[in-house]
Scaffold this motif. Structure first.
Motif, PDB file in Angstrom:
ATOM      1  N   LYS A 118      44.380  35.715  44.151  1.00 47.24           N
ATOM      2  CA  LYS A 118      44.296  37.178  44.154  1.00 47.24           C
ATOM      3  C   LYS A 118      45.616  37.820  43.749  1.00 47.24           C
ATOM      4  CE  LYS A 118      40.510  37.507  47.489  1.00 47.24           C
ATOM      5  NZ  LYS A 118      40.071  37.977  48.828  1.00 47.24           N
ATOM      6  N   LEU A 121      45.801  37.546  39.988  1.00 44.41           N
ATOM      7  CA  LEU A 121      44.916  38.551  39.389  1.00 44.41           C
ATOM      8  C   LEU A 121      45.541  39.933  39.430  1.00 44.41           C
ATOM      9  CD1 LEU A 121      41.201  37.910  40.469  1.00 44.41           C
ATOM     10  CD2 LEU A 121      42.207  37.736  38.195  1.00 44.41           C
ATOM     11  N   ARG A 122      46.126  40.268  40.585  1.00 45.83           N
ATOM     12  CA  ARG A 122      46.731  41.594  40.740  1.00 45.83           C
ATOM     13  C   ARG A 122      47.904  41.765  39.778  1.00 45.83           C
ATOM     14  NH1 ARG A 122      47.808  41.266  45.905  1.00 45.83           N
ATOM     15  NH2 ARG A 122      45.649  41.707  46.453  1.00 45.83           N
ATOM     16  N   GLU A 125      46.530  42.337  36.311  1.00 49.15           N
ATOM     17  CA  GLU A 125      45.980  43.690  36.193  1.00 49.15           C
ATOM     18  C   GLU A 125      47.081  44.727  36.032  1.00 49.15           C
ATOM     19  OE1 GLU A 125      43.710  44.041  39.746  1.00 49.15           O
ATOM     20  OE2 GLU A 125      42.025  42.829  39.008  1.00 49.15           O
ATOM     21  N   ARG A 126      48.249  44.441  36.563  1.00 46.59           N
ATOM     22  CA  ARG A 126      49.373  45.378  36.466  1.00 46.59           C
ATOM     23  C   ARG A 126      50.208  45.159  35.206  1.00 46.59           C
ATOM     24  NH1 ARG A 126      51.416  45.369  42.823  1.00 46.59           N
ATOM     25  NH2 ARG A 126      49.581  46.442  43.662  1.00 46.59           N
ATOM     26  N   ARG A 148      43.854  31.744  38.006  1.00 47.73           N
ATOM     27  CA  ARG A 148      43.306  33.085  37.763  1.00 47.73           C
ATOM     28  C   ARG A 148      41.790  33.072  37.794  1.00 47.73           C
ATOM     29  NH1 ARG A 148      41.721  35.682  33.227  1.00 47.73           N
ATOM     30  NH2 ARG A 148      42.533  34.036  31.861  1.00 47.73           N
TER      31      ARG A 148
END
Length: 311
Positions: A118, A121-122, A125-126, A148
């Motif tokens: 997670k 992934l975060r 995403e950023r 991922r």
């Protein structure tokens, strides 16, 4: 309150309120790193992380008694060694108010596999590239991609059960071959056995019915295992699953009865006259009672910590 009915003394903070920038030369390590450490994979990961994103977790130090301006290094020996190798002269530290020279890392819960997934992934995403994440962790970019996509094909219920567990990435590969209901059952079996290894998950997969698999036609008998052994393993897995359900059904009522009985014993021990009598005439019984109360307090504390962590 204590067993005598008195309020416990207030706890002093374990660390100074503010971080402190300290010259590296003023920090005295409490141990010498083995010569093999700088060649290890873990050292390389820490060094890469510091180079890419800076120092995330400050070292922990305590003030050296009788040596003004000097500090004892309690935790962070590898980080400090990396900073020295990089030519840094100062480091931002967390200053402990005691000088217990145990490693504070023993008090830290390590990042579970799904939690790491997670976080990656975060970061993606950023806008952080997979290549930079791989460089920061000093691993191959293919491993970052594996992490991922860790939960692809894993049902949410199984992921929830395993979210705080340290499961090898390849264990999820076997889980993906199972249908959602079987994934949940497999996760429960892993937790009950406290075994998250790849061979164990492969054994669960081998003991699964073809109807429980995403692709029944692809099921192959495990190498070196006869049909009779596979059937026996399947029966044992089913029996274990049944026992788990039986225990789950009685766990709540049993725990409630234990809490009620423990609270009653705790109230008895708060009676000073009774405690003195037991201490004088039945010391062994008093010791057992105190162990019950201490065990209950620890159990309740662990339950509340788990609830807060889930929240």
């Amino acid at each position: 309150m204590t067993q005598t009915g008195k309020m416990p003394p207030p706890k002093s903070p374990g660390f100074e309120a503010n971080l402190r920038t300290i010259p590296i030369d003023a920090i005295l390590p409490v141990k010498q790193l083995p010569v093999t450490v700088p060649k290890s994979q873990k050292y390389g990961q820490i060094a890469a992380s510091i180079r890419e994103v800076g120092l995330i977790e400050p070292p922990v130090v305590a003030r050296a008694a009788g040596q003004d301006g000097s500090f004892i290094l309690l935790d962070g020996h590898v980080r400090l060694h990396v900073l020295k190798e990089m030519g840094e002269t100062t480091v931002t530290c967390l200053v402990a108010t005691d000088d217990e020279s145990f490693t504070y890392n023993k008090r830290i819960s390590r990042l579970a596999t799904i939690q790491e997934h997670k976080m990656i992934l975060r970061a993606v995403e950023r806008g952080v590239s997979e290549a930079r994440i791989a460089a920061a962790l000093n691993v191959n970019i293919a491993l970052i991609r594996q992490k991922r996509t860790l939960l692809n094909g894993i049902c949410p219920e199984a992921a929830e059960l395993l979210k705080a567990r340290h499961c090898p990435i390849n264990s999820f590969r076997s889980l993906r071959k199972m249908k959602p209901l079987r994934q949940i059952q497999a996760a429960e079996l892993m937790i009950a056995a406290n075994n998250y290894t790849v061979p164990y998950v492969e054994a669960i997969l081998a003991a699964s019915d073809a109807t429980d698999l995403v692709d029944p036609a692809a099921k192959k008998p495990p190498a070196g295992v006869t049909r009779e052994q596979a059937e026996r393993m399947k029966a044992e897995m089913a029996n274990l699953q049944k026992n788990i359900k039986l225990i789950e059904g009685s766990l709540g009522p049993d725990h409630l009865r234990l809490v009620v009985a423990g609270r009653y014993v705790e109230r008895l021990l708060q009676n000073d006259r009774l405690a003195r009598y037991l201490d004088k005439n039945h010391g062994e019984i008093l010791g057992e009672f105190r162990q019950i109360v201490a065990g209950l307090a620890q159990s309740v504390s662990s339950t509340e910590a788990g609830s807060n962590k889930g929240a």
